[in-house]
Write a protein that holds these residues in place. Structure first.
Motif, short mmCIF file in Angstrom:
data_model
loop_
_atom_site.label_atom_id
_atom_site.label_comp_id
_atom_site.label_asym_id
_atom_site.label_seq_id
_atom_site.Cartn_x
_atom_site.Cartn_y
_atom_site.Cartn_z
N LEU A 114 89.49 -21.96 4.27
CA LEU A 114 90.71 -20.68 4.03
C LEU A 114 91.88 -20.88 4.29
N SER A 115 91.78 -22.60 4.93
CA SER A 115 92.82 -22.60 5.78
C SER A 115 94.71 -23.14 4.16
N SER A 116 94.13 -22.96 3.55
CA SER A 116 94.91 -23.73 2.41
C SER A 116 95.05 -21.64 1.74
N ARG A 117 94.60 -20.84 2.39
CA ARG A 117 94.87 -19.80 2.36
C ARG A 117 95.17 -18.67 3.32
N GLY A 118 96.06 -19.53 3.92
CA GLY A 118 96.94 -18.79 5.40
C GLY A 118 96.05 -18.82 6.21
N PHE A 119 95.20 -18.94 6.77
CA PHE A 119 94.58 -18.65 7.64
C PHE A 119 94.21 -19.69 8.63
N GLU A 120 94.87 -19.65 10.02
CA GLU A 120 94.80 -20.35 11.37
C GLU A 120 93.94 -20.25 12.27
N MET A 121 93.45 -20.68 13.51
CA MET A 121 91.59 -21.12 14.65
C MET A 121 93.39 -20.46 15.49
N LEU A 122 92.97 -19.45 15.82
CA LEU A 122 94.01 -18.67 17.16
C LEU A 122 93.62 -18.75 18.11
N GLY A 133 93.27 -6.47 18.24
CA GLY A 133 93.57 -7.60 18.36
C GLY A 133 93.03 -8.51 18.92
N VAL A 134 93.59 -9.71 18.13
CA VAL A 134 92.68 -10.59 18.98
C VAL A 134 93.63 -11.76 20.00
N HIS A 135 93.57 -12.25 21.25
CA HIS A 135 93.88 -12.79 21.95
C HIS A 135 94.20 -15.01 21.27
N ILE A 136 95.65 -14.93 21.38
CA ILE A 136 96.35 -15.93 20.85
C ILE A 136 96.09 -17.36 22.11
N ARG A 161 96.43 -20.60 24.05
CA ARG A 161 97.78 -21.15 25.05
C ARG A 161 98.14 -21.78 24.37
N ARG A 162 97.29 -22.85 23.60
CA ARG A 162 97.57 -24.46 22.88
C ARG A 162 98.00 -23.70 21.28
N ASN A 163 97.39 -22.60 21.06
CA ASN A 163 97.84 -22.27 19.97
C ASN A 163 98.92 -21.38 19.54
N ARG A 164 99.69 -20.98 20.37
CA ARG A 164 100.50 -19.68 20.49
C ARG A 164 101.72 -20.67 19.43
N PHE A 165 102.24 -21.76 19.47
CA PHE A 165 103.51 -22.06 18.62
C PHE A 165 103.02 -21.05 16.77
N LYS A 166 102.10 -21.76 16.58
CA LYS A 166 100.96 -21.08 15.04
C LYS A 166 102.12 -19.65 15.51
N ILE A 167 102.07 -19.26 15.82
CA ILE A 167 102.66 -17.39 16.44
C ILE A 167 104.13 -17.45 16.22
N ASP A 168 104.09 -18.09 17.30
CA ASP A 168 106.11 -18.44 17.54
C ASP A 168 106.25 -18.34 16.29
N ARG A 169 106.48 -18.90 15.55
CA ARG A 169 106.41 -19.73 14.50
C ARG A 169 106.93 -18.60 13.77
N MET A 170 106.57 -17.29 13.33
CA MET A 170 106.82 -16.70 12.48
C MET A 170 107.64 -15.61 12.76
#
Length: 104
Positions: free
Chosen positions: A51-59, A90-93, A95-104
């Protein structure tokens, strides 16, 4: 795209576009939609690759999230929210994956 899974012990297919997030705890994987929680037929790593190509990310290590379903990001609590009416969903993000959300 549909994914096979179980809902209340009955086989069913889950529409990928309906998935809010996928959680995993002690090898117990669950697909969360607005209405139901499903159990899949494969591992979280299998779904990450699929699913990574469909917009899913490990947060974090236990949650694979469809990022475009995130309604709001609470920076103070570091939580991605899918519904203003149910903040407990909600889902906790991590620390090492916050950059994936910060770019939203």
């Amino acid at each position: 795209m549909y994914i096979p899974g179980y809902n209340n012990g009955k086989p069913s297919f889950i529409k990928v576009d309906d998935i809010l997030y996928i959680s995993a705890e002690r090898n117990d994987i669950r697909f969360h939609t607005h209405d139901y929680v499903y159990r899949p037929l494969a591992s979280l790593q299998d779904y990450t690759e699929l699913l990574s190509s469909r917009g899913f990310e490990m947060l974090n290590k236990n949650h694979l999230v469809q990022v475009n379903k995130i309604l709001r990001y609470d920076r103070d609590k570091q939580v991605a929210l899918f519904d203003d009416e149910s903040p407990s969903r909600g889902v906790h993000i991590s620390r090492r994956n916050r950059f994936k959300i910060d770019r939203m």
